[in-house]
Design an enzyme around this catalytic site. Structure first.
Site, short mmCIF file in Angstrom:
data_model
loop_
_atom_site.label_atom_id
_atom_site.label_comp_id
_atom_site.label_asym_id
_atom_site.label_seq_id
_atom_site.Cartn_x
_atom_site.Cartn_y
_atom_site.Cartn_z
N LYS A 11 0.85 -1.13 -0.07
CA LYS A 11 0.01 -0.12 -0.12
C LYS A 11 0.87 1.17 -0.13
O LYS A 11 2.07 1.47 0.29
CB LYS A 11 -0.82 -0.05 1.15
CG LYS A 11 -1.96 -1.09 1.15
CD LYS A 11 -3.02 -1.03 2.40
CE LYS A 11 -4.18 -2.03 2.17
NZ LYS A 11 -5.22 -1.78 3.32
N TYR A 51 -12.32 -2.29 -3.76
CA TYR A 51 -12.88 -2.47 -2.29
C TYR A 51 -14.63 -2.60 -2.30
O TYR A 51 -15.01 -2.20 -1.40
CB TYR A 51 -12.31 -1.46 -1.46
CG TYR A 51 -11.18 -1.85 -1.03
CD1 TYR A 51 -10.82 -2.77 -0.40
CD2 TYR A 51 -9.98 -0.96 -1.34
CE1 TYR A 51 -9.44 -3.28 0.43
CE2 TYR A 51 -8.48 -1.17 -0.93
CZ TYR A 51 -8.38 -2.49 -0.16
OH TYR A 51 -7.31 -2.46 0.50
N ARG A 87 -1.73 -14.11 4.35
CA ARG A 87 -2.36 -13.53 5.76
C ARG A 87 -1.77 -13.65 6.72
O ARG A 87 -1.67 -12.63 7.60
CB ARG A 87 -3.83 -14.20 5.57
CG ARG A 87 -4.78 -13.89 4.43
CD ARG A 87 -5.24 -12.47 4.33
NE ARG A 87 -5.81 -11.90 5.69
CZ ARG A 87 -6.71 -10.94 5.55
NH1 ARG A 87 -6.99 -9.98 4.28
NH2 ARG A 87 -7.42 -10.25 6.46
N ARG A 104 2.53 -6.19 9.37
CA ARG A 104 1.61 -5.08 9.76
C ARG A 104 2.32 -4.56 11.12
O ARG A 104 2.59 -3.30 11.63
CB ARG A 104 0.31 -5.33 9.92
CG ARG A 104 -0.42 -5.05 8.31
CD ARG A 104 -1.77 -5.71 8.43
NE ARG A 104 -2.54 -5.31 7.28
CZ ARG A 104 -3.67 -5.92 6.68
NH1 ARG A 104 -4.18 -6.98 7.62
NH2 ARG A 104 -4.22 -5.42 5.72
N ASN A 114 -2.23 0.57 6.52
CA ASN A 114 -1.68 -0.65 7.25
C ASN A 114 -0.75 -1.66 6.23
O ASN A 114 -0.86 -2.84 6.36
CB ASN A 114 -2.87 -1.57 7.78
CG ASN A 114 -3.83 -1.86 6.81
OD1 ASN A 114 -3.80 -1.77 5.66
ND2 ASN A 114 -4.70 -2.61 7.36
N HIS A 117 -2.14 -5.48 1.35
CA HIS A 117 -3.50 -5.98 1.46
C HIS A 117 -3.19 -7.65 0.92
O HIS A 117 -2.19 -7.89 0.24
CB HIS A 117 -4.12 -5.42 0.16
CG HIS A 117 -5.32 -6.21 -0.28
ND1 HIS A 117 -6.56 -6.39 0.27
CD2 HIS A 117 -5.29 -7.17 -1.28
CE1 HIS A 117 -7.06 -7.28 -0.38
NE2 HIS A 117 -6.66 -7.75 -1.27
N GLU A 128 -9.67 -10.78 -7.24
CA GLU A 128 -8.72 -9.94 -7.15
C GLU A 128 -7.31 -9.96 -8.19
O GLU A 128 -7.03 -9.00 -8.66
CB GLU A 128 -8.16 -9.60 -5.79
CG GLU A 128 -9.33 -9.29 -4.66
CD GLU A 128 -8.94 -9.19 -3.54
OE1 GLU A 128 -7.73 -9.83 -3.17
OE2 GLU A 128 -9.76 -9.09 -2.66
P1 GDP Z 1 -8.03 -6.73 5.44
O1 GDP Z 1 -8.58 -7.98 4.70
O2 GDP Z 1 -7.02 -7.16 6.78
O3 GDP Z 1 -7.16 -5.68 4.78
O4 GDP Z 1 -9.21 -6.01 6.19
P2 GDP Z 1 -10.45 -5.70 5.70
O5 GDP Z 1 -10.98 -6.17 4.39
O6 GDP Z 1 -11.43 -5.83 6.66
O7 GDP Z 1 -10.55 -4.06 5.29
C1 GDP Z 1 -9.82 -3.67 4.09
C2 GDP Z 1 -9.09 -2.31 4.59
O8 GDP Z 1 -9.98 -1.28 5.05
C3 GDP Z 1 -8.05 -2.52 5.87
O9 GDP Z 1 -7.11 -3.16 5.46
C4 GDP Z 1 -7.86 -1.19 6.44
O10 GDP Z 1 -6.88 -0.35 5.72
C5 GDP Z 1 -9.32 -0.59 6.12
N1 GDP Z 1 -10.30 -0.68 7.35
C6 GDP Z 1 -10.72 -1.94 7.82
N2 GDP Z 1 -11.21 -1.63 8.92
C7 GDP Z 1 -11.21 -0.56 9.15
C8 GDP Z 1 -11.85 0.39 10.32
O11 GDP Z 1 -12.45 0.03 11.20
N3 GDP Z 1 -11.55 1.56 10.21
C9 GDP Z 1 -10.54 2.19 9.29
N4 GDP Z 1 -10.39 3.49 9.27
N5 GDP Z 1 -10.24 1.49 8.38
C10 GDP Z 1 -10.59 -0.11 8.07
MG MG Z 2 -9.92 -7.70 3.22
#
Ligand code: GDP
Ligand code: MG
Length: 141
Positions: A11, A51, A87, A104, A114, A117, A128
């Protein structure tokens, strides 16, 4: 176990920090191979489409803004159990909750920025990978 492919993105925060190589090195040391890669600046439309599953979430706008804030490295990782292996290397979404030694935990500042992805299932990996790469762009081993 099966050989899988998964989509990984370094990222904008990690690209800006100049830790692309350190992150790639973790994948390679874990036995994952990079079989496709490119550095791109995502458009708003491309980031929103990627997304789409999070469209209704309160953080969607911030997420898209962040993902378009600078270049990213998009890549396909291949290896045994690549989806879960990636992961595990990444650590939890919130770096404050990520296990020590994960990408991370070591490189991310916040849940927004973070570092990486990774696809979270076989179905999302398939979607994806093809969202970013044509079959000809993936170098089969
Ligand atoms: P990942 O699969 O671990 O990347 O997490 P997710 O698919 O749930 O969310 C996608 C991305 O959205 C995450 O990597 C974070 O950068 C962002 N994100 C997820 N949950 C939150 C949240 O509660 N607050 C904020 N600000 N960003 C979030
Ligand atoms: Mg995700």
């Amino acid at each position: 176990m099966a050989v899988e492919r998964t989509l990984s993105i370094i990222k904008p925060d990690a690209v800006a920090k100049n830790v692309i190589g350190e992150i790639e090195s973790r994948f390679e040391k874990a036995g994952l191979r990079i079989v496709a890669m490119k550095m791109v600046q995502l458009s708003q439309e491309k980031a929103e489409g990627f997304y789409a599953e999070h469209k209704e979430r309160p953080f969607f706008k911030d997420l898209v803004e962040f993902m378009t804030s600078g270049p990213v490295v998009v890549q396909v990782l291949e290896g045994e159990n690549a989806i879960l292996a990636n992961r595990d290397l990444m650590g939890a979404t919130n770096p404050k909750e990520a296990d020590a030694g994960t990408i991370r935990a070591d490189f991310a500042e916040s849940i927004d920025a973070n570092a990486v992805h990774g696809s979270d299932s076989a179905a999302s990996a398939e979607r994806e990978v093809s969202y970013f790469f044509s079959a000809e762009e993936i170098c089969a081993r």
